[in-house]
Design a protein around this motif. Sequence first.
Motif, short mmCIF file in Angstrom:
data_model
loop_
_atom_site.label_atom_id
_atom_site.label_comp_id
_atom_site.label_asym_id
_atom_site.label_seq_id
_atom_site.Cartn_x
_atom_site.Cartn_y
_atom_site.Cartn_z
N SER A 52 0.82 -1.21 0.00
CA SER A 52 0.00 0.00 0.00
C SER A 52 0.85 1.26 0.00
N THR A 53 2.04 1.21 0.59
CA THR A 53 2.89 2.39 0.68
C THR A 53 4.08 2.33 -0.26
N SER A 54 4.06 1.45 -1.23
CA SER A 54 5.18 1.26 -2.14
C SER A 54 5.33 2.46 -3.08
N LYS A 55 6.58 2.79 -3.38
CA LYS A 55 6.86 3.88 -4.32
C LYS A 55 6.89 3.39 -5.76
N VAL A 56 6.84 2.08 -5.95
CA VAL A 56 6.85 1.48 -7.28
C VAL A 56 5.67 0.54 -7.42
N LEU A 57 5.30 0.23 -8.65
CA LEU A 57 4.22 -0.70 -8.93
C LEU A 57 4.77 -1.92 -9.64
N LYS A 58 4.08 -3.04 -9.50
CA LYS A 58 4.48 -4.25 -10.19
C LYS A 58 4.37 -4.04 -11.69
N GLY A 59 5.41 -4.43 -12.41
CA GLY A 59 5.45 -4.24 -13.85
C GLY A 59 6.02 -2.90 -14.27
N GLY A 60 6.34 -2.05 -13.31
CA GLY A 60 6.91 -0.74 -13.63
C GLY A 60 8.33 -0.87 -14.16
#
Length: 119
Positions: A52-60
């Motif tokens: 929820s607090t990640s600065k990146v997304l999966k697949g980015g």
Amino acid sequence: MIQQETILKVADNSGAKTVKCIKVLGGFKKRYAGLGDIIVISVQQLRNKSKSTSKVLKGGVFRALVVRTKKRYKKRDGSVFLLEENAVALINKQGNPIGTRILGPVPKSFKEKKIYKIC
């Protein structure tokens, strides 16, 4: 030595856990990346606690600096050292780190160069 399709660990707290190398930057038809080289990566897995607090997304797709490699690294004074895993730290296009901390050992040569703000 890192090449395309290599799975790497992430050594910072940006939120990514594992990444895959897409391209090695730094020249025409450059195949391998070593310590201090910049590569283009895709995020494969996120850390469980920080989804929820990640600065990146999966697949980015991001750029990353190679911080640790299993390949032996020979210094100018003749000494040799090697590390146990392949790891990277995510950076943005300006060269600034995405995470705020680097986890694990970082080579001393990064501090001497003062090119990257990783140390």
